[in-house]
Design an enzyme around this catalytic site. Structure first.
Site: not given
Length: 789
Positions: A436-437
């Protein structure tokens, strides 16, 4: 690269549960004044009451529900040897070595000493068994540590410090700051009616989560003494134990004479539940009632026995071993038949073979001797030294990983740890990384960057006043402001001159629409969302609209030196379906307002009037790589508020899987016809060396997939900044993204190559799978909107 995943989890059905469930069988005799409420009596009736009902403080709970002892071990002293041997012999190569070793015990057929096979085989089995036993011993020690944690539990004589495993369902438990929650608790007492927990042990998220005391409990029991004295006045009806971490559709009744009338029930959600494994943060202790204990907690229901892990090398060796063994059987059968025929026709007549003095050759089983001898002679095709070498290499891998100084975190003094020495070589075979970021590629340290307020700046208006000019210029309909002193002074000046103008409503929305707490001196905000903390600080520092905390269910603001109080009527919590949150408040003048904040693509659909310029401004902020949020509000009449609160209470006290749909339907009835108030843009800095690390991974041939909930333009900007996607459009660039409820595949400079076609097929398969979920969601929302109409 952008993707959005939905996962729906249904609660575990009660069928097959061996634990008895509580139900209330309380007759209500009638008197002259109506039905008389009798004290509850609990029985073990599963037919009439499909939900678990718990009376807090009832000693019967100790016999009806398990204690809080947890166990994550894989073996026991009695099952260790048979289970471990069964696991080891589940591998084909181990079965083969056992077969060869057993055949070598037969002196008639073996040409070698059996010790040459049995010794290394026993050594390898012992090493593997000791390694598995040691890993399980470590799990047992961790269980003992968890079961022996000291925690405050309310007993007849007051608060007692007991070990965690002595907690039972229905007990009142006190948790201190920095302490791990020992079981699943319904929060009943906390400073200010809320607390903050860290769920890093459950989901890896570093953000703090807010947990709330039910308002009815907070208003009726203002002290812990009042709570403990009336502990038997609480009855909780909750679902059966299930592994869904973020769902707790339950309800509670308060009062010694409280009936099970749904109209007086208090709705409970996941924000009222402290999960086992969470860590309490803050400065004050909390008290909760245990509803799930031991292996029936959410965490316990999600825990599974450690599986037998096989590397790709092990799988490949197993397949090759089967193939070689089949080849051996062909050789054994062929040469065995040839050897038997040769012996009967030629060999028995050769005097130097001494067949005449050997009576064994006349036994009935002699026909299998020659084939088995050939099998043992061919056993070198799968040498046992292969397994010995592999196992010692794996142990060496784990040792080198733990001693590697380049993997040592000097800042936190954390060395690398090989939790599983059996799969070390898999690190060199990684082909894809899924990440994920936020919090992984970025630091999750938010900073206010820009905002957009839909008004004409003073320099662009024909009259020196707040709001649009009589002949507004379509290209100058609002202002994009930063956190600079000049822009802050402009906002404050406009709020002073027009307190309820566009800037004032924008700042009030930031100061009211959140779920934060404030320190006693009012200088620091803290909560689950770092975005809310940043925006609330900006409203206080740059707009001079300061959130001062909550007092008697009223949110207090300091607007340019003047105090304003807003009664909090309802908090419409954020969820991944609506992508927004709202607060329903009543001002000091009696007027009610709804303030909404959320993703711009979601809030845009809730506006009374749409404008393409709004989307253009949002795209401009997103193109800078900023996290964008849209603000909106509207005035609500008192009649609408009363009707909505009644519907909200019925939906919030619904028990079971239908509560989420009922609440979303009620929320949708209120979150409509909103007026646009502005946009915000928040920046999140990258972690150290992220672009360089991703560049090296790319050069190593590793594919990287990033999951983010940002807008497409924001995701593309972040992807270029992280060097996931080069700034120059090179071949084979595909982006899968969801916008407006439709999935699309964007191709950038892709040539018609086999690699491109293969990647495109993969992306289209992913798109079709996710699109099915999107279609179902759109159909559901259409049904909700049609029912409202």
């Amino acid at each position: 690269v952008r993707g959005i995943l939905w996962q729906s989890s249904m609660p575990t059905p009660p069928d097959g549960r061996t634990q008895p469930l509580l139900s209330r069988q309380s007759p209500q005799p009638h008197t002259e004044n109506g039905p008389q409420m009798a004290s509850p009596e609990f029985t073990n009736d599963l037919t009439n009451h499909p939900f678990r009902r718990i009376q807090v403080g009832d000693l019967k709970n100790r016999t009806l529900f398990p204690d809080n002892r947890i166990s994550t071990t894989k073996y026991s002293p009695l099952t260790f040897l048979p289970k471990n041997l069964l696991e080891q012999f589940s591998r084909h190569i181990n079965r083969y070595f056992l077969l060869i070793a057993c055949l070598q015990l037969w002196s008639t057929i073996t040409p070698v000493d059996p010790i040459t096979t049995w010794f290394p085989l026993i050594v390898i089995f012992l090493i593997t068994a000791c390694k598995e036993g040691y890993d399980d011993l470590l799990r047992w020690r961790r269980d003992c540590k968890e079961n022996s944690l000291k925690v405050g539990v309310w007993r007849v004589n007051g608060w007692e410090e007991l070990v965690s495993q002595e907690i039972y369902v229905g007990d009142l438990v006190m948790i201190h700051p920095g302490q791990k929650v020992p079981c699943d608790l319904v929060l009943l007492a906390a400073e200010g009616g809320r607390c903050f927990v860290s769920t890093a042990n459950l989901d890896g998220e570093s953000d703090l989560k807010t947990r709330l005391v039910p308002p009815e409990v907070l208003s009726n029991y203002k002290s812990r003494e009042a709570l403990t004295n009336a502990q038997d006045s609480f009855v909780v009806e909750c679902e059966h134990p299930n592994p869904t971490l973020y769902q707790f559709d339950s309800k509670m009744w308060v009062g010694k004479d409280a009936s099970l009338d749904p109209s007086v029930a208090i709705g409970l959600t996941s924000v009222n539940l402290l999960l086992q494994g969470c860590m309490l943060r803050g400065e004050h202790s909390v008290v909760g009632a245990a509803v799930y204990t031991g292996q029936q907690t959410k965490l316990g229901m999600n825990s599974k026995l450690p599986p037998v892990k096989l590397t790709q090398t092990d799988i490949m060796i197993n397949k090759i071993s089967i193939t070689i063994f089949i080849g051996q059987l062909v050789i054994v059968v062929g040469f065995g038949i040839a050897g038997t025929v040769w012996q009967s026709q030629t060999g028995e007549g050769l005097w130097y073979l001494e067949f005449d003095g050997d009576s064994v050759i006349h036994e009935w089983w002699w026909f299998i001797v020659i084939p088995l001898r050939f099998l043992l002679l061919c056993s070198f095709m799968i040498p046992i030294s292969l397994k010995v070498t592999l196992d010692f290499c794996k142990m060496a891998y784990a040792y080198f990983v733990e001693k590697d100084l380049q993997l040592y975190d000097a800042i936190n003094n954390i060395p690398a740890t090989a939790n599983n020495s059996a799969i070390g070589e898999e690190l060199g075979q990684v082909s894809h990384i899924l990440t994920d970021k936020t919090g992984t590629l970025t630091q999750n340290l938010m900073a206010f960057s820009h905002c957009f307020i839909p008004w004409h700046p003073p320099a662009q208006t024909t009259a020196n006043r707040w709001g649009p000019s009589p002949n507004p210029n379509p290209n100058q309909w609002g202002a994009t402001l930063s956190s600079s002193r000049e822009d802050s002074a402009t906002v404050q000046q406009q709020i002073l001159s027009h307190p309820h103008g566009a800037a004032g409503l924008f700042a009030r929305c930031l100061a009211l629409c959140h779920d934060l707490s404030v320190t006693e001196d009012g200088s620091t905000y803290f909560g689950a969302s770092p975005d809310e903390v940043v925006l609330t600080h900006w409203a206080a520092d740059s707009a001079d609209v300061k959130y001062c905390g909550t007092r008697d269910n009223c949110r207090v603001l300091d607007v340019c030196g003047e105090a304003e109080e807003y009664e909090l009527l309802a908090l419409l919590e954020f969820d991944s379906f609506r992508k927004c949150m709202s607060v329903l408040v009543r001002g000091s003048g009696g007027q009610c307002f709804l303030y909404t904040k959320g993703a711009d693509e979601a809030v845009t659909l809730l506006l009374a009037e749409s404008d393409d310029r709004i989307n253009q401004e949002a795209e401009m902020l997103a193109a800078r790589g900023l996290r964008t949020l849209m603000l909106a509000s509207k005035a609500v009449t008192e009649h609408e508020v009363e009707e909505w609160l009644t519907a909200h209470h019925l939906a919030s006290t619904t028990t079971g899987a239908t509560r989420g749909d009922a609440l979303r339907e009620v929320y949708a009835s209120m979150e409509t016809g909103l007026e646009f108030r502005g946009l915000t843009g928040i920046s999140d800095s990258l972690q150290d060396q992220v672009p360089q690390t991703i560049s090296m991974l790319t050069h190593a041939g590793i594919k990287l997939w990033v999951l983010t909930g940002d807008k497409m333009s924001t995701a593309a900007q972040i992807a270029q900044t992280c060097r996931i996607v080069p700034k120059t459009r090179e071949p084979h660039q595909l982006m899968l993204y969801l916008e407006g409820g439709q999935l699309s595949v964007e191709e950038r400079g892709c040539g018609e190559t086999r690699a491109h076609q293969s990647a495109l097929d993969l992306v289209n398969q992913c798109a079709s799978i996710i699109q099915d979920h999107v279609t179902l969601f759109n159909q559901h929302m259409a049904e909700v909107l049609s029912s409202l109409a």
